[in-house]
Design a protein around this motif. Sequence first.
Motif, PDB file in Angstrom:
ATOM      1  N   ALA A  26      17.013  97.056  48.135  1.00  0.00           N
ATOM      2  CA  ALA A  26      16.874  96.126  47.020  1.00  0.00           C
ATOM      3  C   ALA A  26      16.765  96.951  45.739  1.00  0.00           C
ATOM      4  O   ALA A  26      16.168  98.034  45.736  1.00  0.00           O
ATOM      5  N   TYR A  27      17.342  96.457  44.679  1.00  0.00           N
ATOM      6  CA  TYR A  27      17.316  97.188  43.412  1.00  0.00           C
ATOM      7  C   TYR A  27      17.507  96.213  42.261  1.00  0.00           C
ATOM      8  O   TYR A  27      17.981  95.092  42.445  1.00  0.00           O
ATOM      9  N   THR A  28      17.125  96.672  41.086  1.00  0.00           N
ATOM     10  CA  THR A  28      17.344  95.936  39.852  1.00  0.00           C
ATOM     11  C   THR A  28      18.303  96.758  39.005  1.00  0.00           C
ATOM     12  O   THR A  28      18.246  97.989  39.025  1.00  0.00           O
ATOM     13  N   VAL A  29      19.164  96.085  38.268  1.00  0.00           N
ATOM     14  CA  VAL A  29      20.128  96.773  37.408  1.00  0.00           C
ATOM     15  C   VAL A  29      19.664  96.693  35.958  1.00  0.00           C
ATOM     16  O   VAL A  29      19.244  95.628  35.489  1.00  0.00           O
ATOM     17  N   LYS A  30      19.726  97.820  35.288  1.00  0.00           N
ATOM     18  CA  LYS A  30      19.458  97.866  33.848  1.00  0.00           C
ATOM     19  C   LYS A  30      20.527  98.757  33.235  1.00  0.00           C
ATOM     20  O   LYS A  30      20.759  99.867  33.716  1.00  0.00           O
ATOM     21  N   VAL A  31      21.170  98.282  32.194  1.00  0.00           N
ATOM     22  CA  VAL A  31      22.284  99.034  31.612  1.00  0.00           C
ATOM     23  C   VAL A  31      22.084  99.206  30.115  1.00  0.00           C
ATOM     24  O   VAL A  31      21.691  98.266  29.420  1.00  0.00           O
ATOM     25  N   LYS A  32      22.338 100.421  29.658  1.00  0.00           N
ATOM     26  CA  LYS A  32      22.334 100.757  28.229  1.00  0.00           C
ATOM     27  C   LYS A  32      23.617 101.518  27.929  1.00  0.00           C
ATOM     28  O   LYS A  32      24.169 102.172  28.805  1.00  0.00           O
ATOM     29  N   GLU A  33      24.023 101.477  26.699  1.00  0.00           N
ATOM     30  CA  GLU A  33      25.119 102.344  26.264  1.00  0.00           C
ATOM     31  C   GLU A  33      24.543 103.742  26.055  1.00  0.00           C
ATOM     32  O   GLU A  33      23.568 103.918  25.332  1.00  0.00           O
ATOM     33  N   VAL A  34      25.144 104.732  26.711  1.00  0.00           N
ATOM     34  CA  VAL A  34      24.687 106.117  26.587  1.00  0.00           C
ATOM     35  C   VAL A  34      25.901 106.986  26.265  1.00  0.00           C
ATOM     36  O   VAL A  34      26.948 106.874  26.914  1.00  0.00           O
ATOM     37  N   ASN A  35      25.753 107.839  25.275  1.00  0.00           N
ATOM     38  CA  ASN A  35      26.818 108.767  24.901  1.00  0.00           C
ATOM     39  C   ASN A  35      27.127 109.681  26.085  1.00  0.00           C
ATOM     40  O   ASN A  35      26.228 110.239  26.702  1.00  0.00           O
ATOM     41  N   GLU A  36      28.407 109.833  26.414  1.00  0.00           N
ATOM     42  CA  GLU A  36      28.804 110.644  27.562  1.00  0.00           C
ATOM     43  C   GLU A  36      29.475 111.953  27.159  1.00  0.00           C
ATOM     44  O   GLU A  36      30.237 112.526  27.928  1.00  0.00           O
ATOM     45  N   ASP A  37      29.170 112.451  25.966  1.00  0.00           N
ATOM     46  CA  ASP A  37      29.668 113.766  25.562  1.00  0.00           C
ATOM     47  C   ASP A  37      28.892 114.839  26.319  1.00  0.00           C
ATOM     48  O   ASP A  37      27.744 114.632  26.701  1.00  0.00           O
ATOM     49  N   PHE A  38      29.528 115.974  26.532  1.00  0.00           N
ATOM     50  CA  PHE A  38      28.875 117.073  27.238  1.00  0.00           C
ATOM     51  C   PHE A  38      29.337 118.400  26.643  1.00  0.00           C
ATOM     52  O   PHE A  38      30.422 118.476  26.064  1.00  0.00           O
ATOM     53  N   PRO A  39      28.526 119.444  26.794  1.00  0.00           N
ATOM     54  CA  PRO A  39      28.911 120.760  26.267  1.00  0.00           C
ATOM     55  C   PRO A  39      30.170 121.287  26.969  1.00  0.00           C
ATOM     56  O   PRO A  39      30.335 121.130  28.185  1.00  0.00           O
ATOM     57  N   ASP A  40      31.037 121.921  26.198  1.00  0.00           N
ATOM     58  CA  ASP A  40      32.327 122.405  26.719  1.00  0.00           C
ATOM     59  C   ASP A  40      32.205 123.539  27.732  1.00  0.00           C
ATOM     60  O   ASP A  40      33.102 123.734  28.538  1.00  0.00           O
ATOM     61  N   HIS A  41      31.117 124.294  27.697  1.00  0.00           N
ATOM     62  CA  HIS A  41      31.016 125.489  28.532  1.00  0.00           C
ATOM     63  C   HIS A  41      30.592 125.201  29.978  1.00  0.00           C
ATOM     64  O   HIS A  41      30.569 126.105  30.807  1.00  0.00           O
ATOM     65  N   LEU A  42      30.283 123.949  30.302  1.00  0.00           N
ATOM     66  CA  LEU A  42      29.791 123.617  31.638  1.00  0.00           C
ATOM     67  C   LEU A  42      30.927 123.549  32.663  1.00  0.00           C
ATOM     68  O   LEU A  42      32.038 123.130  32.345  1.00  0.00           O
ATOM     69  N   SER A  43      30.614 123.923  33.901  1.00  0.00           N
ATOM     70  CA  SER A  43      31.562 123.766  35.003  1.00  0.00           C
ATOM     71  C   SER A  43      31.617 122.276  35.366  1.00  0.00           C
ATOM     72  O   SER A  43      30.723 121.510  34.995  1.00  0.00           O
ATOM     73  N   PRO A  44      32.653 121.837  36.107  1.00  0.00           N
ATOM     74  CA  PRO A  44      32.727 120.424  36.472  1.00  0.00           C
ATOM     75  C   PRO A  44      31.475 119.903  37.198  1.00  0.00           C
ATOM     76  O   PRO A  44      30.985 118.818  36.878  1.00  0.00           O
ATOM     77  N   SER A  45      30.906 120.666  38.128  1.00  0.00           N
ATOM     78  CA  SER A  45      29.700 120.184  38.818  1.00  0.00           C
ATOM     79  C   SER A  45      28.513 120.118  37.857  1.00  0.00           C
ATOM     80  O   SER A  45      27.687 119.199  37.941  1.00  0.00           O
ATOM     81  N   GLU A  46      28.445 121.060  36.922  1.00  0.00           N
ATOM     82  CA  GLU A  46      27.386 121.024  35.913  1.00  0.00           C
ATOM     83  C   GLU A  46      27.549 119.820  34.985  1.00  0.00           C
ATOM     84  O   GLU A  46      26.561 119.220  34.565  1.00  0.00           O
TER      85      GLU A  46
END
Length: 192
Positions: A26-46
Amino acid sequence: MNLLQPLLLASNSPRRKELLTGLGLAYTVKVKEVNEDFPDHLSPSEVAEFLASHKAEAYAQDISSEVLLTADTIVSAGGKILNKPATYAEAFEMLRLLSGTSHQVITGVCLLSKTFKHVFHDTTNVYFKSLTDAEIDYYLQEYQPYDKAGAYGIQEWIGMIGIERIEGSYFNVVGLPVQMLYTKLVELKVIA
């Protein structure tokens, strides 16, 4: 399964909801708009872990007794991250890139409560057959996968006709590594 703490899903993904429901949680859903930018130097898993963690931090002030679950699924082909396509042309280009080759689907997950923060990821290797332009066009016209990283859903027509094999979790490609998530929830004493 007994939930020992309430579960809060910070996602509007119908696939993630379906997978959690399939686990019997069982779960409750809560949604917000969150910026999905990320630093360029990270690996895909990071990147996958960074985005899951970043989303969780946006909800940190909203939780009390709950365990918050956030996730982010990315597609990586040849070291390039394929986000959700904005247009038909972008989606077509992504599927042409994936055609006849393998790529990685990585889902980062963050479990956050008042007492812990646990971030992890799972990686699945996906192998596509060579797709014709007509197959790609049909899929894009019929399914319009603009809400999916890499412009496809493994559970849809393109997955049925195009994916030759995978190495790793099928459910990870759908959007949530449920086996790994279940194990972590047991370890963290969220379920028993």
